[in-house]
Design a protein around this motif. Structure first.
Motif, PDB file in Angstrom:
ATOM      1  N   GLY A 140       0.805  -1.212   0.000  1.00  0.00           N
ATOM      2  CA  GLY A 140       0.000   0.000   0.000  1.00  0.00           C
ATOM      3  C   GLY A 140       0.838   1.261   0.000  1.00  0.00           C
ATOM      4  O   GLY A 140       2.059   1.226   0.085  1.00  0.00           O
ATOM      5  N   LYS A 141       0.150   2.363  -0.082  1.00  0.00           N
ATOM      6  CA  LYS A 141       0.782   3.687  -0.113  1.00  0.00           C
ATOM      7  C   LYS A 141       1.104   4.098   1.315  1.00  0.00           C
ATOM      8  O   LYS A 141       0.392   4.898   1.930  1.00  0.00           O
ATOM      9  CB  LYS A 141      -0.188   4.671  -0.775  1.00  0.00           C
ATOM     10  CG  LYS A 141       0.379   6.010  -1.104  1.00  0.00           C
ATOM     11  CD  LYS A 141      -0.673   6.831  -1.842  1.00  0.00           C
ATOM     12  CE  LYS A 141      -0.158   8.183  -2.210  1.00  0.00           C
ATOM     13  NZ  LYS A 141      -1.183   8.935  -2.969  1.00  0.00           N
ATOM     14  N   ILE A 142       2.173   3.501   1.854  1.00  0.00           N
ATOM     15  CA  ILE A 142       2.547   3.706   3.254  1.00  0.00           C
ATOM     16  C   ILE A 142       4.039   4.005   3.351  1.00  0.00           C
ATOM     17  O   ILE A 142       4.781   3.817   2.399  1.00  0.00           O
ATOM     18  CB  ILE A 142       2.198   2.475   4.126  1.00  0.00           C
ATOM     19  CG1 ILE A 142       2.978   1.241   3.661  1.00  0.00           C
ATOM     20  CG2 ILE A 142       0.692   2.222   4.114  1.00  0.00           C
ATOM     21  CD1 ILE A 142       2.839   0.039   4.571  1.00  0.00           C
ATOM     22  N   VAL A 143       4.449   4.442   4.537  1.00  0.00           N
ATOM     23  CA  VAL A 143       5.858   4.704   4.822  1.00  0.00           C
ATOM     24  C   VAL A 143       6.238   3.912   6.066  1.00  0.00           C
ATOM     25  O   VAL A 143       5.553   3.982   7.084  1.00  0.00           O
ATOM     26  CB  VAL A 143       6.115   6.209   5.066  1.00  0.00           C
ATOM     27  CG1 VAL A 143       7.551   6.452   5.484  1.00  0.00           C
ATOM     28  CG2 VAL A 143       5.762   7.023   3.832  1.00  0.00           C
ATOM     29  N   VAL A 144       7.326   3.169   5.963  1.00  0.00           N
ATOM     30  CA  VAL A 144       7.899   2.486   7.116  1.00  0.00           C
ATOM     31  C   VAL A 144       9.129   3.292   7.497  1.00  0.00           C
ATOM     32  O   VAL A 144      10.061   3.420   6.710  1.00  0.00           O
ATOM     33  CB  VAL A 144       8.268   1.022   6.792  1.00  0.00           C
ATOM     34  CG1 VAL A 144       8.988   0.372   7.969  1.00  0.00           C
ATOM     35  CG2 VAL A 144       7.032   0.222   6.400  1.00  0.00           C
ATOM     36  N   GLY A 145       9.119   3.855   8.690  1.00  0.00           N
ATOM     37  CA  GLY A 145      10.186   4.745   9.126  1.00  0.00           C
ATOM     38  C   GLY A 145      11.524   4.053   9.329  1.00  0.00           C
ATOM     39  O   GLY A 145      11.621   2.820   9.327  1.00  0.00           O
ATOM     40  N   ASP A 146      12.550   4.859   9.542  1.00  0.00           N
ATOM     41  CA  ASP A 146      13.900   4.353   9.786  1.00  0.00           C
ATOM     42  C   ASP A 146      13.941   3.498  11.049  1.00  0.00           C
ATOM     43  O   ASP A 146      13.187   3.737  12.004  1.00  0.00           O
ATOM     44  CB  ASP A 146      14.887   5.513   9.961  1.00  0.00           C
ATOM     45  CG  ASP A 146      15.059   6.344   8.700  1.00  0.00           C
ATOM     46  OD1 ASP A 146      14.648   5.894   7.606  1.00  0.00           O
ATOM     47  OD2 ASP A 146      15.620   7.456   8.809  1.00  0.00           O
ATOM     48  N   ASN A 147      14.842   2.516  11.060  1.00  0.00           N
ATOM     49  CA  ASN A 147      15.167   1.699  12.232  1.00  0.00           C
ATOM     50  C   ASN A 147      14.013   0.833  12.732  1.00  0.00           C
ATOM     51  O   ASN A 147      13.954   0.484  13.905  1.00  0.00           O
ATOM     52  CB  ASN A 147      15.675   2.585  13.385  1.00  0.00           C
ATOM     53  CG  ASN A 147      16.767   3.510  12.947  1.00  0.00           C
ATOM     54  OD1 ASN A 147      17.737   3.086  12.339  1.00  0.00           O
ATOM     55  ND2 ASN A 147      16.601   4.795  13.212  1.00  0.00           N
ATOM     56  N   CYS A 148      13.094   0.478  11.851  1.00  0.00           N
ATOM     57  CA  CYS A 148      11.944  -0.345  12.247  1.00  0.00           C
ATOM     58  C   CYS A 148      12.239  -1.827  12.094  1.00  0.00           C
ATOM     59  O   CYS A 148      13.112  -2.232  11.321  1.00  0.00           O
ATOM     60  CB  CYS A 148      10.718   0.008  11.408  1.00  0.00           C
ATOM     61  SG  CYS A 148       9.967   1.565  11.875  1.00  0.00           S
ATOM     62  N   VAL A 149      11.486  -2.626  12.834  1.00  0.00           N
ATOM     63  CA  VAL A 149      11.497  -4.078  12.704  1.00  0.00           C
ATOM     64  C   VAL A 149      10.093  -4.506  12.322  1.00  0.00           C
ATOM     65  O   VAL A 149       9.119  -4.151  12.994  1.00  0.00           O
ATOM     66  CB  VAL A 149      11.899  -4.769  14.029  1.00  0.00           C
ATOM     67  CG1 VAL A 149      11.781  -6.279  13.912  1.00  0.00           C
ATOM     68  CG2 VAL A 149      13.299  -4.366  14.445  1.00  0.00           C
ATOM     69  N   ILE A 150      10.002  -5.260  11.220  1.00  0.00           N
ATOM     70  CA  ILE A 150       8.735  -5.854  10.799  1.00  0.00           C
ATOM     71  C   ILE A 150       8.850  -7.337  11.132  1.00  0.00           C
ATOM     72  O   ILE A 150       9.686  -8.048  10.565  1.00  0.00           O
ATOM     73  CB  ILE A 150       8.498  -5.672   9.275  1.00  0.00           C
ATOM     74  CG1 ILE A 150       8.686  -4.224   8.836  1.00  0.00           C
ATOM     75  CG2 ILE A 150       7.154  -6.246   8.881  1.00  0.00           C
ATOM     76  CD1 ILE A 150       7.752  -3.222   9.431  1.00  0.00           C
ATOM     77  N   GLY A 151       8.017  -7.811  12.056  1.00  0.00           N
ATOM     78  CA  GLY A 151       8.100  -9.195  12.494  1.00  0.00           C
ATOM     79  C   GLY A 151       7.692 -10.179  11.416  1.00  0.00           C
ATOM     80  O   GLY A 151       6.981  -9.844  10.465  1.00  0.00           O
ATOM     81  N   ALA A 152       8.156 -11.407  11.574  1.00  0.00           N
ATOM     82  CA  ALA A 152       7.841 -12.472  10.627  1.00  0.00           C
ATOM     83  C   ALA A 152       6.332 -12.657  10.508  1.00  0.00           C
ATOM     84  O   ALA A 152       5.590 -12.495  11.477  1.00  0.00           O
ATOM     85  CB  ALA A 152       8.491 -13.777  11.076  1.00  0.00           C
ATOM     86  N   ASN A 153       5.883 -12.967   9.295  1.00  0.00           N
ATOM     87  CA  ASN A 153       4.477 -13.251   8.992  1.00  0.00           C
ATOM     88  C   ASN A 153       3.534 -12.077   9.242  1.00  0.00           C
ATOM     89  O   ASN A 153       2.347 -12.271   9.428  1.00  0.00           O
ATOM     90  CB  ASN A 153       3.988 -14.490   9.756  1.00  0.00           C
ATOM     91  CG  ASN A 153       4.751 -15.714   9.362  1.00  0.00           C
ATOM     92  OD1 ASN A 153       4.891 -16.015   8.180  1.00  0.00           O
ATOM     93  ND2 ASN A 153       5.290 -16.412  10.343  1.00  0.00           N
TER      94      ASN A 153
END
Length: 183
Positions: A140-153
């Motif tokens: 989607g039209k989103i922003v994931v900021g610096d230094n983030c962790v996106i967890g598995a699944n």
């Protein structure tokens, strides 16, 4: 090709200093990144358009071959910063319009793609130093900021502030831990 040098340094660091030859011969993520970096350089070069178009035909053929043998799709139009690391081969799909910052790590099965309708339709922008766990989907039209962790699944379909860890379907902020210990 300085971006590829940064990629190589990161792979070497994570491999506990295996030789570059061993890494290049055995790491499918590096194969995909090498073809991406060359193809992206051709796409952005200042040659006459007709020459670029001819070279891009070879780039597309090379990228399709890499996609078939590795399961990693890195289109030459995507913007991927230096120091990119693909942890394991297979199932990595990045939209041609995606933007990914520097020093990011992604695991197997990750999709960074288009989603939404009308004015909300778009592709993510991923910040710097982001870790994306196995089988995560960011769409989607989103922003994931610096230094983030996106967890598995996880399914990330809303913007994430910098310095956050998100997890779940749909992903929710679970802590203020950064990606420092992941990257």
């Amino acid at each position: 090709m300085s971006s590829f040098s940064s990629d190589l340094k990161k792979y070497k660091k994570y491999s506990k200093n295996k030789s570059l030859l061993v890494l290049i011969l055995t790491n499918q993520g590096l194969w995909a990144l090498f073809v991406y970096r060359i193809s992206n350089a051709v796409y952005h070069c200042k040659l006459p358009k007709i020459i670029i178009k001819v070279l891009l035909v070879f780039a597309v053929i090379s990228q399709k071959w890499i996609e078939i043998i590795t399961g990693i799709s890195l289109p030459y139009t995507a913007q991927i910063g230096a120091g990119f690391y693909i942890g394991h081969f297979g199932g990595v799909i990045i939209n041609p319009s995606a933007k990914i910052g520097t020093n990011c790590n992604i695991s197997q099965g990750v999709t960074i793609g288009v989603s939404g309708r009308d004015g909300k339709r778009g592709v993510p922008i991923i910040g710097n130093n982001v870790y994306i766990g196995a089988n995560a989907v960011i769409a989607g039209k989103i922003v994931v900021g610096d230094n983030c962790v996106i967890g598995a699944n996880s399914l990330v379909n809303v913007s994430v502030e910098e310095n956050k860890t998100v997890l779940g379907v749909p992903a929710k902020v679970i802590s203020d831990n950064t990606s420092k210990n992941y990257i």
